[in-house]
Design a protein around this motif. Structure first.
Motif, mmCIF file in Angstrom:
data_model
loop_
_atom_site.group_PDB
_atom_site.id
_atom_site.type_symbol
_atom_site.label_atom_id
_atom_site.label_comp_id
_atom_site.label_asym_id
_atom_site.label_seq_id
_atom_site.Cartn_x
_atom_site.Cartn_y
_atom_site.Cartn_z
ATOM 1 N N THR A 281 4.423 -10.482 -7.536
ATOM 2 C CA THR A 281 4.279 -10.980 -8.900
ATOM 3 C C THR A 281 4.210 -12.506 -8.872
ATOM 4 O OG1 THR A 281 6.698 -10.900 -9.132
ATOM 5 C CG2 THR A 281 5.437 -9.025 -9.978
ATOM 6 N N SER A 282 3.609 -13.091 -9.885
ATOM 7 C CA SER A 282 3.389 -14.536 -9.906
ATOM 8 C C SER A 282 4.670 -15.336 -10.002
ATOM 9 C CB SER A 282 2.451 -14.909 -11.065
ATOM 10 O OG SER A 282 3.007 -14.503 -12.303
ATOM 11 N N ASP A 283 5.758 -14.705 -10.460
ATOM 12 C CA ASP A 283 7.037 -15.410 -10.545
ATOM 13 C C ASP A 283 7.852 -15.302 -9.246
ATOM 14 O OD1 ASP A 283 7.907 -12.796 -10.553
ATOM 15 O OD2 ASP A 283 8.912 -12.905 -12.502
ATOM 16 N N ASN A 284 7.228 -14.766 -8.185
ATOM 17 C CA ASN A 284 7.840 -14.672 -6.854
ATOM 18 C C ASN A 284 9.045 -13.737 -6.787
ATOM 19 O OD1 ASN A 284 6.283 -16.961 -5.444
ATOM 20 N ND2 ASN A 284 7.165 -18.000 -7.222
ATOM 21 N N SER A 285 9.210 -12.851 -7.765
ATOM 22 C CA SER A 285 10.429 -12.039 -7.812
ATOM 23 C C SER A 285 10.279 -10.643 -7.214
ATOM 24 C CB SER A 285 10.913 -11.915 -9.257
ATOM 25 O OG SER A 285 9.982 -11.170 -10.038
ATOM 26 N N LEU A 286 9.087 -10.039 -7.334
ATOM 27 C CA LEU A 286 8.921 -8.651 -6.921
ATOM 28 C C LEU A 286 7.738 -8.480 -5.977
ATOM 29 C CD1 LEU A 286 9.428 -6.829 -10.349
ATOM 30 C CD2 LEU A 286 11.114 -7.056 -8.510
ATOM 31 N N LEU A 287 7.903 -7.538 -5.053
ATOM 32 C CA LEU A 287 6.840 -7.152 -4.130
ATOM 33 C C LEU A 287 6.561 -5.671 -4.351
ATOM 34 C CD1 LEU A 287 5.255 -8.205 -1.475
ATOM 35 C CD2 LEU A 287 7.004 -6.911 -0.235
ATOM 36 N N TYR A 288 5.297 -5.332 -4.630
ATOM 37 C CA TYR A 288 4.881 -3.935 -4.772
ATOM 38 C C TYR A 288 4.160 -3.525 -3.492
ATOM 39 C CZ TYR A 288 5.978 -3.893 -9.782
ATOM 40 O OH TYR A 288 6.632 -3.940 -10.992
ATOM 41 N N VAL A 289 4.556 -2.391 -2.915
ATOM 42 C CA VAL A 289 4.052 -1.944 -1.625
ATOM 43 C C VAL A 289 3.509 -0.527 -1.743
ATOM 44 C CG1 VAL A 289 4.595 -1.603 0.818
ATOM 45 C CG2 VAL A 289 5.842 -3.340 -0.499
ATOM 46 N N SER A 290 2.276 -0.315 -1.269
ATOM 47 C CA SER A 290 1.726 1.044 -1.255
ATOM 48 C C SER A 290 2.236 1.776 -0.022
ATOM 49 C CB SER A 290 0.188 1.012 -1.268
ATOM 50 O OG SER A 290 -0.321 0.259 -0.181
ATOM 51 N N ASP A 291 2.825 2.952 -0.252
ATOM 52 C CA ASP A 291 3.391 3.767 0.824
ATOM 53 C C ASP A 291 2.421 4.900 1.136
ATOM 54 O OD1 ASP A 291 5.747 2.192 0.774
ATOM 55 O OD2 ASP A 291 6.486 3.358 -0.922
ATOM 56 N N PHE A 292 1.602 4.678 2.154
ATOM 57 C CA PHE A 292 0.521 5.602 2.490
ATOM 58 C C PHE A 292 1.036 7.005 2.804
ATOM 59 C CE2 PHE A 292 -2.560 7.436 5.463
ATOM 60 C CZ PHE A 292 -3.756 7.190 4.819
ATOM 61 N N GLY A 293 2.204 7.080 3.425
ATOM 62 C CA GLY A 293 2.709 8.366 3.872
ATOM 63 C C GLY A 293 3.485 9.151 2.844
ATOM 64 N N SER A 294 3.898 8.501 1.754
ATOM 65 C CA SER A 294 4.697 9.217 0.756
ATOM 66 C C SER A 294 4.043 9.247 -0.617
ATOM 67 C CB SER A 294 6.089 8.576 0.641
ATOM 68 O OG SER A 294 6.004 7.185 0.404
ATOM 69 N N ASP A 295 2.765 8.832 -0.690
ATOM 70 C CA ASP A 295 2.006 8.897 -1.947
ATOM 71 C C ASP A 295 2.734 8.192 -3.083
ATOM 72 O OD1 ASP A 295 0.259 10.398 -0.468
ATOM 73 O OD2 ASP A 295 0.870 12.325 -1.312
ATOM 74 N N SER A 296 3.271 7.021 -2.773
ATOM 75 C CA SER A 296 4.061 6.302 -3.760
ATOM 76 C C SER A 296 3.865 4.799 -3.618
ATOM 77 C CB SER A 296 5.545 6.649 -3.606
ATOM 78 O OG SER A 296 6.016 6.243 -2.331
ATOM 79 N N VAL A 297 4.377 4.073 -4.605
ATOM 80 C CA VAL A 297 4.440 2.615 -4.549
ATOM 81 C C VAL A 297 5.903 2.212 -4.653
ATOM 82 C CG1 VAL A 297 3.890 0.464 -5.761
ATOM 83 C CG2 VAL A 297 2.135 2.220 -5.484
ATOM 84 N N SER A 298 6.368 1.425 -3.698
ATOM 85 C CA SER A 298 7.747 0.931 -3.723
ATOM 86 C C SER A 298 7.796 -0.433 -4.384
ATOM 87 C CB SER A 298 8.321 0.824 -2.312
ATOM 88 O OG SER A 298 8.488 2.088 -1.727
ATOM 89 N N VAL A 299 8.891 -0.702 -5.066
ATOM 90 C CA VAL A 299 9.114 -1.994 -5.700
ATOM 91 C C VAL A 299 10.289 -2.657 -4.992
ATOM 92 C CG1 VAL A 299 9.485 -3.230 -7.855
ATOM 93 C CG2 VAL A 299 8.344 -0.990 -7.880
ATOM 94 N N TYR A 300 10.042 -3.826 -4.443
ATOM 95 C CA TYR A 300 11.040 -4.534 -3.648
ATOM 96 C C TYR A 300 11.438 -5.815 -4.371
ATOM 97 C CZ TYR A 300 12.739 -7.413 0.283
ATOM 98 O OH TYR A 300 13.454 -8.235 1.095
ATOM 99 N N SER A 301 12.748 -5.992 -4.594
ATOM 100 C CA SER A 301 13.257 -7.204 -5.226
ATOM 101 C C SER A 301 13.442 -8.273 -4.153
ATOM 102 C CB SER A 301 14.594 -6.924 -5.918
ATOM 103 O OG SER A 301 15.161 -8.128 -6.387
ATOM 104 N N ILE A 302 12.673 -9.343 -4.257
ATOM 105 C CA ILE A 302 12.708 -10.390 -3.241
ATOM 106 C C ILE A 302 14.056 -11.110 -3.243
ATOM 107 C CG2 ILE A 302 11.654 -12.575 -2.531
ATOM 108 C CD1 ILE A 302 8.987 -11.440 -3.609
ATOM 109 N N ASP A 303 14.572 -11.408 -4.412
ATOM 110 C CA ASP A 303 15.852 -12.112 -4.495
ATOM 111 C C ASP A 303 17.007 -11.260 -3.980
ATOM 112 O OD1 ASP A 303 14.611 -14.343 -5.534
ATOM 113 O OD2 ASP A 303 14.980 -13.772 -7.624
#
Length: 380
Positions: A281-303
């Motif tokens: 995200t543009s505010d540097n707070s969250l990373l969204y990751v595509s999980d190829f093996g689990s058919d999902s998107v993970s949300v990672y809190s950078i802080d």
């Protein structure tokens, strides 16, 4: 391919969109936002209305379209056709193919300069780099590099083009003004994905077979370090503030962080199954990751340094792109041939606050979708 890339009925999608489309009553009818998705097995590009999440049209391009990039100063979108050795130019105001530029054998990605005047395409099958004049829609130079160049990345200042030579285990640094090789550096095995710092001082290149990332000084043209990360790293994502890089480790189901200024590897954090692509995200707070093996998107809190959410999407999610206001994330599902629309902010519907980060709809596209780019455009 040089970088690790994998290959709903419309009525239901439109029904779901009623609950998820962005309310933008103050937006001019001449202002549009479109998502462009390359469909590798269909030889097409799907155009999606990224404000109302509905299909617009399907464009016929070359064979095996892969990488997509937008021009930051005009209405053009570029699609690299790996099977027909060309680049298709799309007019996003009219959503039609404007021109086709011939390049060389087996290109996969294109990098566009910040001024929108030049495009750079690494031709993996012919060991060279095509320099494109994007105003004239023509190739103006060919630069010999190492064998099987997978990706080219032009620096933000437009002075250097970094090329990863996959089977030569090297990186070529190109003087953009002269269209010639400035130097070639030996790095780790099979270098692939590249990110460049905003100040154009350093580049980072991932090497999946050796579980490493090479840090390169672009001012002195030297390799600064080979950094050990997780298993089978395949993609690099740099924070908007430029201070931290995240590595998607496909083989170890985690992400590694790298301090960009000090070339130090931080912690590795568990994420979903077989992480591939990521966006911040543009505010540097969250990373969204595509999980190829689990058919999902993970949300990672950078802080916080941990995963905080997971959203089920389609089969084998890969490429990701935010809408311009970051209220929604579009996820390309390479296995199911569709695009998932994920709400990323809380919205109000019928006086109730809806759940944050939820799947809104699925939009069918072509076979084996590869990449996505979103472009805002104003029409007459």
């Amino acid at each position: 391919m040089p970088r690790f890339r994998f290959q709903a009925a419309l009525g239901a999608a439109m029904l779901l969109c009623l609950a998820g489309c962005r309310p933008e009553s103050n937006v001019s009818p001449n202002d549009h936002e479109f998502a462009y998705v390359s469909n590798g097995k269909s030889g097409t590009v799907s155009v999606i209305d990224a404000r109302y999440f509905r299909p617009v049209t399907t464009l016929i391009v070359g064979k095996e379209p892969t990488g997509i990039a937008i021009n930051p100063v005009n209405n053009e979108v570029y699609v690299v056709n790996a099977g027909s050795d060309s680049v298709s130019v799309i007019d996003s105001a009219k959503n039609e193919v404007l021109a086709t530029i011939g390049v060389h054998k087996a290109p996969y990605f294109i990098s566009v300069s910040a001024d929108g005047k030049r495009g750079y395409v690494a031709n993996s099958g012919s060991g060279n780099l095509s320099v494109l004049d994007l105003e004239k829609h023509s190739e103006i130079a060919t630069v010999a590099v190492g064998s099987a160049p997978g990706e080219a990345a032009v620096t933000p200042d437009g002075k250097t083009v970094v090329v990863s030579n996959r089977t030569a285990n090297s990186v070529s640094l190109i003087d953009a003004a002269k269209s010639s090789v400035r130097t070639t550096l030996s790095v780790c095995k099979e270098p692939q994905d590249i990110v460049v710092m905003k100040n154009s001082a350093k580049a980072f290149v991932v090497c999946p077979p050796t579980n490493q990332v090479a840090a390169i000084d672009l001012k002195r043209d030297v390799v600064l370090a080979l950094l050990d990360v997780g298993g089978s790293p395949i993609q690099l994502t740099i924070k908007p503030d430029g201070g931290e890089i995240f590595v998607s480790n496909f083989g170890s189901n985690n992400i590694s962080s790298i301090e960009a200024y000090t070339n130090e590897v931080g912690n590795s954090f568990p994420i979903g199954d077989k992480p591939t692509m990521a966006v911040t995200t543009s505010d540097n707070s969250l990373l969204y990751v595509s999980d190829f093996g689990s058919d999902s998107v993970s949300v990672y809190s950078i802080d916080d340094g941990k995963a905080i959410d997971s959203i089920q999407v389609g089969s084998r999610p890969d490429a990701l792109a935010f809408t311009s206001d970051e209220s929604h994330l579009l996820v390309v599902n390479s296995g199911s041939g569709d695009v998932a629309v994920v709400r990323t902010v809380k919205t109000k519907q019928n006086s109730k606050i809806s759940r944050e980060r939820s799947l809104v709809t699925m939009i069918p596209v072509g076979a084996q979708p590869n990449a996505i780019a979103i472009k805002s455009v104003t029409t007459k």
